[in-house]
Design a protein around this motif. Structure first.
Motif, PDB file in Angstrom:
ATOM      1  N   ILE A  44     -56.440  14.320 -96.673  1.00 49.53           N
ATOM      2  CA  ILE A  44     -57.013  13.194 -97.411  1.00 49.53           C
ATOM      3  C   ILE A  44     -56.304  11.903 -97.016  1.00 49.53           C
ATOM      4  N   THR A  45     -57.102  10.899 -96.691  1.00 48.52           N
ATOM      5  CA  THR A  45     -56.581   9.571 -96.351  1.00 48.52           C
ATOM      6  C   THR A  45     -57.483   8.518 -96.992  1.00 48.52           C
ATOM      7  N   SER A  46     -57.117   7.267 -96.809  1.00 53.09           N
ATOM      8  CA  SER A  46     -57.931   6.178 -97.351  1.00 53.09           C
ATOM      9  C   SER A  46     -59.282   6.076 -96.647  1.00 53.09           C
ATOM     10  N   ASN A  47     -59.432   6.781 -95.533  1.00 51.14           N
ATOM     11  CA  ASN A  47     -60.721   6.791 -94.832  1.00 51.14           C
ATOM     12  C   ASN A  47     -61.626   7.935 -95.286  1.00 51.14           C
ATOM     13  N   SER A  48     -61.116   8.797 -96.172  1.00 46.06           N
ATOM     14  CA  SER A  48     -61.907   9.931 -96.656  1.00 46.06           C
ATOM     15  C   SER A  48     -63.009   9.457 -97.598  1.00 46.06           C
ATOM     16  N   ASP A  49     -64.129  10.160 -97.573  1.00 50.78           N
ATOM     17  CA  ASP A  49     -65.245   9.821 -98.454  1.00 50.78           C
ATOM     18  C   ASP A  49     -64.993  10.337 -99.871  1.00 50.78           C
ATOM     19  N   ILE A  50     -65.550   9.630-100.847  1.00 52.45           N
ATOM     20  CA  ILE A  50     -65.506  10.087-102.234  1.00 52.45           C
ATOM     21  C   ILE A  50     -66.283  11.402-102.343  1.00 52.45           C
ATOM     22  N   SER A  51     -65.724  12.384-103.030  1.00 51.51           N
ATOM     23  CA  SER A  51     -66.356  13.695-103.127  1.00 51.51           C
ATOM     24  C   SER A  51     -67.006  13.904-104.499  1.00 51.51           C
ATOM     25  N   PRO A  52     -67.866  14.913-104.620  1.00 50.19           N
ATOM     26  CA  PRO A  52     -68.621  15.105-105.860  1.00 50.19           C
ATOM     27  C   PRO A  52     -67.776  15.431-107.088  1.00 50.19           C
ATOM     28  N   ASP A  53     -66.542  15.901-106.905  1.00 48.11           N
ATOM     29  CA  ASP A  53     -65.701  16.223-108.062  1.00 48.11           C
ATOM     30  C   ASP A  53     -65.028  14.989-108.647  1.00 48.11           C
ATOM     31  N   ALA A  54     -65.192  13.841-108.032  1.00 49.60           N
ATOM     32  CA  ALA A  54     -64.566  12.610-108.532  1.00 49.60           C
ATOM     33  C   ALA A  54     -65.137  12.235-109.890  1.00 49.60           C
ATOM     34  N   THR A 112     -61.275  14.784-105.375  1.00 48.50           N
ATOM     35  CA  THR A 112     -61.703  13.394-105.536  1.00 48.50           C
ATOM     36  C   THR A 112     -62.182  12.792-104.209  1.00 48.50           C
ATOM     37  N   LEU A 113     -61.493  13.134-103.130  1.00 49.69           N
ATOM     38  CA  LEU A 113     -61.915  12.734-101.784  1.00 49.69           C
ATOM     39  C   LEU A 113     -62.082  13.992-100.934  1.00 49.69           C
ATOM     40  N   TYR A 114     -62.835  13.857 -99.849  1.00 47.85           N
ATOM     41  CA  TYR A 114     -63.017  14.988 -98.928  1.00 47.85           C
ATOM     42  C   TYR A 114     -61.765  15.172 -98.071  1.00 47.85           C
ATOM     43  N   SER A 115     -61.402  16.440 -97.864  1.00 50.32           N
ATOM     44  CA  SER A 115     -60.276  16.756 -96.986  1.00 50.32           C
ATOM     45  C   SER A 115     -60.782  17.384 -95.693  1.00 50.32           C
ATOM     46  N   VAL A 116     -60.701  18.680 -95.577  1.00 51.38           N
ATOM     47  CA  VAL A 116     -60.939  19.386 -94.313  1.00 51.38           C
ATOM     48  C   VAL A 116     -62.031  20.433 -94.518  1.00 51.38           C
TER      49      VAL A 116
END
Length: 315
Positions: A44-54, A112-116
């Motif tokens: 997860i980084t600041s470039n990761s997209d917001i994910s549905p669990d947010a 909260t954000l997408y990882s891998v």
């Protein structure tokens, strides 16, 4: 730890293979096992997209752009390593949130954000197990986002295809399973799938109470109270993690989960773990954020709780 007693965590990569035979013959629900919380969020980084669990407020505020995303990333990332590097450092339980992602058929790890992509991690785990035939991994698929019945079936098939005969079949009797019995049958993987009606191990066999607090005293009290209530014939997961809410994050907006929660909890966590015993109704699986702190002291502490079993046998 008493220096006269053998360090069970001297070789983290092979600790299950190397623990004394007396412990390998004990039910796995009586052994202390280190795990990681929200296991594969290292990417997860600041470039990761917001994910549905947010949470909805995160989705709404994401329009603020890169600065907001940078803050969210610092509070969403819970680990510094993905699967292979955690396994090498002794982690044997993984806590997983899985989600669909628009524009791809791949399933992803999220917090909260997408990882891998999850398949990347499954493949790393399988490769590790190929090289370590007496090590056992527990994977707990806790949450699913964007799944329907068809996708669950496909994902279950993907897991089964990846690990094949390494998967311990569900028979309802987790209290009969030992490291030795798994090795004899060439089983290395226990899959917990917290959706009813699958062929994997269900939630009921692995209770996982969530303290849901940012208060260290409240967390410790909750851990103690929950252990006192654990049943002796099933596994048990202790969540030794602090959970910040939106208010807490706003009060520490320039900091991170690692600085404000994991590092401040670390000494209290160590003291609590060192005070525990393994065995019937004792410490079993425990999960933590940032398992790498202080050269993986958390992992070593948990593995060495199993010294209590050896001491009890030698009385």
């Amino acid at each position: 730890m008493n220096n006269s007693v053998k360090d069970l965590a001297a070789d983290l990569e092979n600790w299950m293979s190397l623990i004394p035979q007396e412990l390998r013959r004990m039910p796995i629900i009586n052994i202390a096992i280190p795990g990681s919380h929200d296991s594969f969020t290292a990417n997860i980084t600041s470039n990761s997209d917001i994910s549905p669990d947010a949470e909805e407020i995160v989705k709404e505020l994401s329009v603020l752009g890169p600065i907001f995303k940078e803050v969210i990333a610092r509070w969403s990332k819970t680990q510094c390593y993905l699967a292979k590097d955690q396994l090498i450092r002794g982690i044997r339980y993984f806590d997983l949130r899985t989600s669909t992602k628009e524009g791809t058929d791949d399933l992803y790890i999220v917090h909260t954000l997408y990882s891998v992509p999850i398949q990347t991690c499954l493949d790393e785990i399988n490769s590790f197990l190929d090289l370590h035939p007496k090590e056992v991994v527990i994977m707990d698929f806790q949450h699913f986002f964007g799944f329907d019945e068809t996708l669950h079936k496909k994902f279950i098939q993907d897991i089964s295809t990846t690990f094949g005969s390494k998967i311990l079949p569900y028979d309802g009797k987790i209290n009969n399973i030992t490291l030795d019995s798994m090795a004899q049958n060439k089983y290395q993987v226990i899959i917990i799938y917290r959706i009813d009606g699958t062929t994997f191990w269900p939630s009921a066999c692995f209770p996982n109470p969530w303290p849901n607090t940012v208060s260290i005293p409240t967390l410790i009290q909750s851990l103690n109270d929950n252990l006192k209530k654990r049943q002796k014939d099933i596994a048990f997961i202790s969540q030794c993690v602090l959970t910040p809410d939106a208010k807490f994050i706003l009060e520490h907006v320039l900091s991170s989960l690692e600085e404000e929660c994991a590092k401040k909890l670390e000494n209290y966590r160590s003291k609590w773990i060192e005070a525990q015993v393994a065995g019937e109704c004792g410490l079993n699986i425990i999960i933590a954020d940032f398992i790498d702190l202080s050269d993986c002291k958390y992992v070593r502490d948990v593995i060495n709780v199993n010294q209590s079993l050896l001491k009890a046998l030698n009385k």
